[in-house]
Design a protein around this motif. Structure first.
Motif, PDB file in Angstrom:
ATOM      1  N   MET B   1       0.905  -1.109  -0.103  1.00  0.00           N
ATOM      2  CA  MET B   1       0.147   0.038  -0.169  1.00  0.00           C
ATOM      3  C   MET B   1       0.998   1.399  -0.057  1.00  0.00           C
ATOM      4  O   MET B   1       1.950   1.354   0.697  1.00  0.00           O
ATOM      5  CB  MET B   1      -0.770  -0.046   1.554  1.00  0.00           C
ATOM      6  N   ILE B  45      -3.873  10.116  -1.796  1.00  0.00           N
ATOM      7  CA  ILE B  45      -4.590   8.894  -2.266  1.00  0.00           C
ATOM      8  C   ILE B  45      -3.810   7.898  -1.694  1.00  0.00           C
ATOM      9  O   ILE B  45      -2.530   7.726  -1.628  1.00  0.00           O
ATOM     10  CB  ILE B  45      -4.343   9.142  -3.861  1.00  0.00           C
ATOM     11  N   LYS B  46      -4.502   6.762  -1.183  1.00  0.00           N
ATOM     12  CA  LYS B  46      -4.074   5.557  -0.943  1.00  0.00           C
ATOM     13  C   LYS B  46      -4.402   4.411  -2.024  1.00  0.00           C
ATOM     14  O   LYS B  46      -5.340   4.419  -2.381  1.00  0.00           O
ATOM     15  CB  LYS B  46      -4.554   5.000   0.513  1.00  0.00           C
ATOM     16  N   ILE B  47      -3.267   3.840  -2.313  1.00  0.00           N
ATOM     17  CA  ILE B  47      -3.278   2.976  -3.495  1.00  0.00           C
ATOM     18  C   ILE B  47      -2.634   1.782  -3.352  1.00  0.00           C
ATOM     19  O   ILE B  47      -1.681   1.704  -2.615  1.00  0.00           O
ATOM     20  CB  ILE B  47      -2.774   3.738  -4.829  1.00  0.00           C
ATOM     21  N   ASP B  48      -3.504   0.675  -3.757  1.00  0.00           N
ATOM     22  CA  ASP B  48      -2.595  -0.700  -3.623  1.00  0.00           C
ATOM     23  C   ASP B  48      -1.723  -0.927  -4.818  1.00  0.00           C
ATOM     24  O   ASP B  48      -2.190  -1.760  -5.982  1.00  0.00           O
ATOM     25  CB  ASP B  48      -3.807  -2.008  -3.822  1.00  0.00           C
ATOM     26  N   ARG B  58       1.513   5.570 -12.451  1.00  0.00           N
ATOM     27  CA  ARG B  58      -0.052   5.429 -12.411  1.00  0.00           C
ATOM     28  C   ARG B  58      -0.631   6.964 -11.786  1.00  0.00           C
ATOM     29  O   ARG B  58      -1.557   7.429 -12.280  1.00  0.00           O
ATOM     30  CB  ARG B  58      -0.601   4.415 -11.441  1.00  0.00           C
ATOM     31  N   ARG B  61      -0.459   9.782 -14.272  1.00  0.00           N
ATOM     32  CA  ARG B  61      -1.726   9.520 -15.291  1.00  0.00           C
ATOM     33  C   ARG B  61      -2.779  10.173 -14.496  1.00  0.00           C
ATOM     34  O   ARG B  61      -3.658  10.719 -15.327  1.00  0.00           O
ATOM     35  CB  ARG B  61      -1.731   8.130 -15.637  1.00  0.00           C
ATOM     36  N   MET B  62      -3.099   9.659 -13.261  1.00  0.00           N
ATOM     37  CA  MET B  62      -4.406  10.281 -12.472  1.00  0.00           C
ATOM     38  C   MET B  62      -4.249  11.821 -12.402  1.00  0.00           C
ATOM     39  O   MET B  62      -5.271  12.491 -12.616  1.00  0.00           O
ATOM     40  CB  MET B  62      -4.138   9.721 -10.963  1.00  0.00           C
ATOM     41  N   GLU B  65      -4.937  13.155 -16.074  1.00  0.00           N
ATOM     42  CA  GLU B  65      -6.250  13.041 -16.677  1.00  0.00           C
ATOM     43  C   GLU B  65      -7.303  13.479 -15.630  1.00  0.00           C
ATOM     44  O   GLU B  65      -8.344  13.555 -16.236  1.00  0.00           O
ATOM     45  CB  GLU B  65      -6.437  11.539 -16.564  1.00  0.00           C
ATOM     46  N   LEU B  66      -7.270  13.521 -14.462  1.00  0.00           N
ATOM     47  CA  LEU B  66      -8.534  14.099 -13.622  1.00  0.00           C
ATOM     48  C   LEU B  66      -7.960  15.169 -12.772  1.00  0.00           C
ATOM     49  O   LEU B  66      -8.798  16.034 -12.506  1.00  0.00           O
ATOM     50  CB  LEU B  66      -8.796  12.950 -12.886  1.00  0.00           C
ATOM     51  N   LEU B  67      -6.849  14.853 -11.976  1.00  0.00           N
ATOM     52  CA  LEU B  67      -6.908  15.675 -10.573  1.00  0.00           C
ATOM     53  C   LEU B  67      -6.307  17.203 -11.131  1.00  0.00           C
ATOM     54  O   LEU B  67      -6.751  18.008 -10.469  1.00  0.00           O
ATOM     55  CB  LEU B  67      -5.658  15.179  -9.650  1.00  0.00           C
TER      56      LEU B  67
END
Lengths: 82, 82
Positions: B1, B45-48, B58, B61-62, B65-67
């Protein structure tokens, strides 16, 4: 001259609908590995400070009085000389 | 994580009315030494994730594309294993 980078975020126990919305949007975009999102504020302040220690204390007062709501938000900041 | 701390802020050439409002409010509260304020977003952001390098890609890219809106905003992030 100093630059303060202030981070304000909701306390962990406070519901964060904006974070939930961002998480849902990331899942819809294919980022399914995201497990939690918390949304907050980032504020950069340039300040004609009078020494590092005094400026740190002034920034702390700004956070407490205006930038964060201490009831539901926590804050932290970094201070550097520029 | 992993935990990613994402900072999104308007590019220097873009007008920032929220920052100007905060600066005015700080002056009214007696913090007259403040010379500039820029307001942005702070997102945790917590991410597996599947390894540090791939997770970093990744998150990038977030952000793209979005943030963040790459036309008017710049972003940076820190990534740590938790």
């Amino acid at each position: 001259m100093y630059l303060a980078k202030v981070y304000v975020i909701l306390k962990p126990t406070v519901n964060d609908p904006q974070g939930l919305t961002i998480k849902g949007a990331l899942h819809n975009l294919g980022f399914s590995e995201v497990s939690q999102v918390r949304a907050g504020k980032y504020i950069e302040i340039k300040i004609d400070g009078d020494g590092m220690d005094k400026t740190r204390e002034r920034i702390g007062r700004m956070c407490h009085e205006l930038l964060a709501n201490p009831v539901i938000e926590s804050y932290s900041f970094d201070l550097e000389k520029i």
